[in-house]
Motif scaffolding. Structure first.
Motif, PDB file in Angstrom:
ATOM      1  N   MET A   1       0.846  -1.191   0.000  1.00 39.63           N
ATOM      2  CA  MET A   1       0.000   0.000   0.000  1.00 39.63           C
ATOM      3  C   MET A   1       0.880   1.239   0.000  1.00 39.63           C
ATOM      4  N   THR A   2       0.459   2.233  -0.752  1.00 43.76           N
ATOM      5  CA  THR A   2       1.244   3.460  -0.823  1.00 43.76           C
ATOM      6  C   THR A   2       0.512   4.659  -0.248  1.00 43.76           C
ATOM      7  N   ARG A   3      -0.791   4.542  -0.036  1.00 43.39           N
ATOM      8  CA  ARG A   3      -1.527   5.666   0.554  1.00 43.39           C
ATOM      9  C   ARG A   3      -2.386   5.129   1.689  1.00 43.39           C
ATOM     10  N   PHE A   4      -2.748   6.012   2.593  1.00 41.32           N
ATOM     11  CA  PHE A   4      -3.467   5.571   3.776  1.00 41.32           C
ATOM     12  C   PHE A   4      -4.730   6.366   4.061  1.00 41.32           C
ATOM     13  N   ASP A   5      -5.093   7.303   3.160  1.00 42.03           N
ATOM     14  CA  ASP A   5      -6.331   8.052   3.360  1.00 42.03           C
ATOM     15  C   ASP A   5      -7.032   8.246   2.022  1.00 42.03           C
ATOM     16  N   ALA A   6      -8.343   8.490   2.094  1.00 40.39           N
ATOM     17  CA  ALA A   6      -9.136   8.724   0.890  1.00 40.39           C
ATOM     18  C   ALA A   6     -10.387   9.501   1.286  1.00 40.39           C
ATOM     19  N   ASP A   7     -10.946  10.271   0.318  1.00 44.15           N
ATOM     20  CA  ASP A   7     -12.093  11.116   0.661  1.00 44.15           C
ATOM     21  C   ASP A   7     -13.248  11.076  -0.340  1.00 44.15           C
ATOM     22  N   THR A   8     -13.236  10.116  -1.250  1.00 43.06           N
ATOM     23  CA  THR A   8     -14.396   9.921  -2.130  1.00 43.06           C
ATOM     24  C   THR A   8     -14.852   8.472  -1.966  1.00 43.06           C
ATOM     25  N   PRO A   9     -16.124   8.194  -2.240  1.00 44.50           N
ATOM     26  CA  PRO A   9     -16.603   6.817  -2.063  1.00 44.50           C
ATOM     27  C   PRO A   9     -15.759   5.785  -2.816  1.00 44.50           C
ATOM     28  N   THR A  10     -15.431   6.052  -4.064  1.00 43.37           N
ATOM     29  CA  THR A  10     -14.648   5.091  -4.848  1.00 43.37           C
ATOM     30  C   THR A  10     -13.255   4.914  -4.271  1.00 43.37           C
ATOM     31  N   ASP A  11     -12.595   6.029  -3.948  1.00 41.85           N
ATOM     32  CA  ASP A  11     -11.238   5.951  -3.393  1.00 41.85           C
ATOM     33  C   ASP A  11     -11.229   5.291  -2.022  1.00 41.85           C
ATOM     34  N   ARG A  12     -12.234   5.600  -1.182  1.00 42.93           N
ATOM     35  CA  ARG A  12     -12.282   4.973   0.151  1.00 42.93           C
ATOM     36  C   ARG A  12     -12.453   3.467   0.032  1.00 42.93           C
ATOM     37  N   ARG A  13     -13.370   3.045  -0.822  1.00 43.48           N
ATOM     38  CA  ARG A  13     -13.617   1.604  -0.956  1.00 43.48           C
ATOM     39  C   ARG A  13     -12.394   0.886  -1.527  1.00 43.48           C
ATOM     40  N   THR A  14     -11.701   1.524  -2.446  1.00 43.85           N
ATOM     41  CA  THR A  14     -10.455   0.949  -2.963  1.00 43.85           C
ATOM     42  C   THR A  14      -9.418   0.862  -1.854  1.00 43.85           C
ATOM     43  N   LEU A  15      -9.274   1.943  -1.101  1.00 44.58           N
ATOM     44  CA  LEU A  15      -8.332   1.965   0.021  1.00 44.58           C
ATOM     45  C   LEU A  15      -8.671   0.872   1.031  1.00 44.58           C
ATOM     46  N   PHE A  16      -9.940   0.763   1.409  1.00 40.09           N
ATOM     47  CA  PHE A  16     -10.343  -0.236   2.400  1.00 40.09           C
ATOM     48  C   PHE A  16     -10.074  -1.646   1.879  1.00 40.09           C
ATOM     49  N   ALA A  17     -10.408  -1.909   0.622  1.00 37.42           N
ATOM     50  CA  ALA A  17     -10.182  -3.242   0.050  1.00 37.42           C
ATOM     51  C   ALA A  17      -8.688  -3.564   0.011  1.00 37.42           C
ATOM     52  N   GLU A  18      -7.869  -2.580  -0.363  1.00 38.37           N
ATOM     53  CA  GLU A  18      -6.418  -2.796  -0.375  1.00 38.37           C
ATOM     54  C   GLU A  18      -5.891  -3.049   1.034  1.00 38.37           C
ATOM     55  N   ALA A  19      -6.407  -2.330   2.009  1.00 37.71           N
ATOM     56  CA  ALA A  19      -5.967  -2.512   3.392  1.00 37.71           C
ATOM     57  C   ALA A  19      -6.385  -3.889   3.920  1.00 37.71           C
ATOM     58  N   ILE A  20      -7.592  -4.318   3.588  1.00 35.21           N
ATOM     59  CA  ILE A  20      -8.060  -5.643   4.011  1.00 35.21           C
ATOM     60  C   ILE A  20      -7.193  -6.721   3.386  1.00 35.21           C
ATOM     61  N   THR A  21      -6.873  -6.572   2.118  1.00 40.18           N
ATOM     62  CA  THR A  21      -6.004  -7.531   1.441  1.00 40.18           C
ATOM     63  C   THR A  21      -4.613  -7.541   2.068  1.00 40.18           C
ATOM     64  N   ALA A  22      -4.066  -6.363   2.353  1.00 38.86           N
ATOM     65  CA  ALA A  22      -2.748  -6.281   3.001  1.00 38.86           C
ATOM     66  C   ALA A  22      -2.793  -6.928   4.386  1.00 38.86           C
ATOM     67  N   HIS A  23      -3.855  -6.665   5.134  1.00 34.44           N
ATOM     68  CA  HIS A  23      -4.027  -7.269   6.460  1.00 34.44           C
ATOM     69  C   HIS A  23      -4.021  -8.794   6.355  1.00 34.44           C
ATOM     70  N   ARG A  24      -4.776  -9.317   5.406  1.00 31.17           N
ATOM     71  CA  ARG A  24      -4.850 -10.771   5.234  1.00 31.17           C
ATOM     72  C   ARG A  24      -3.501 -11.340   4.780  1.00 31.17           C
ATOM     73  N   ASN A  25      -2.843 -10.672   3.851  1.00 35.18           N
ATOM     74  CA  ASN A  25      -1.553 -11.161   3.349  1.00 35.18           C
ATOM     75  C   ASN A  25      -0.476 -11.139   4.421  1.00 35.18           C
TER      76      ASN A  25
END
Length: 131
Positions: A1-25
């Motif tokens: 992951m290279t970013r840790f914040d987001a402020d639009t629905p699309t960007d937030r959901r992408t950020l959250f999905a990437e964070a969940i994937t990173a957490h699992r990995n």
């Protein structure tokens, strides 16, 4: 992951999905997501947070927020309330939800929870504060 914040629905959901994937990995203990400020018209003093660990979503709710959470869960039949704990010394309920789902569906739930349960506007900024 290279970013840790987001402020639009699309960007937030992408950020959250990437964070969940990173957490699992990484096999980390938990993932924590927080907005950058209190929701508009909030009477609370603490910024809400949502944690994810393995297959469990955890969040603290006031009585009104808990009612809204139960309504949101109706839209996610694959998610199940695991436990609701209301200690006498606390003003609210700690909800634990079993959420066996893919990262994108979990990200959608988290984003909708911040808006529908906690009252954030669609332009709120969220941070992944721990992975």
């Amino acid at each position: 992951m290279t970013r840790f914040d987001a402020d639009t629905p699309t960007d937030r959901r992408t950020l959250f999905a990437e964070a969940i994937t990173a957490h699992r990995n990484r096999g980390s203990e938990f993932l924590t997501i927080e907005p950058d400020s209190l929701p508009p018209e909030s009477t609370e003093e603490l910024i809400p947070w949502i944690q994810f660990s393995d297959t469990t979503v955890s969040m603290d709710c006031t009585d009104g927020e808990l009612d809204r959470l139960k309504g949101l869960l109706d839209e996610y039949p694959e998610f199940r309330t695991e436990s609701l704990e209301s200690p006498e010394e606390a003003e609210g309920t700690h909800a634990r939800i079993t959420a066996r789902s893919d990262a994108n569906r979990l990200a959608m739930f988290v984003d909708e929870a911040f808006q529908d349960v906690y009252g954030y506007e669609s332009s709120y900024t969220a941070w992944v504060v721990a992975i």
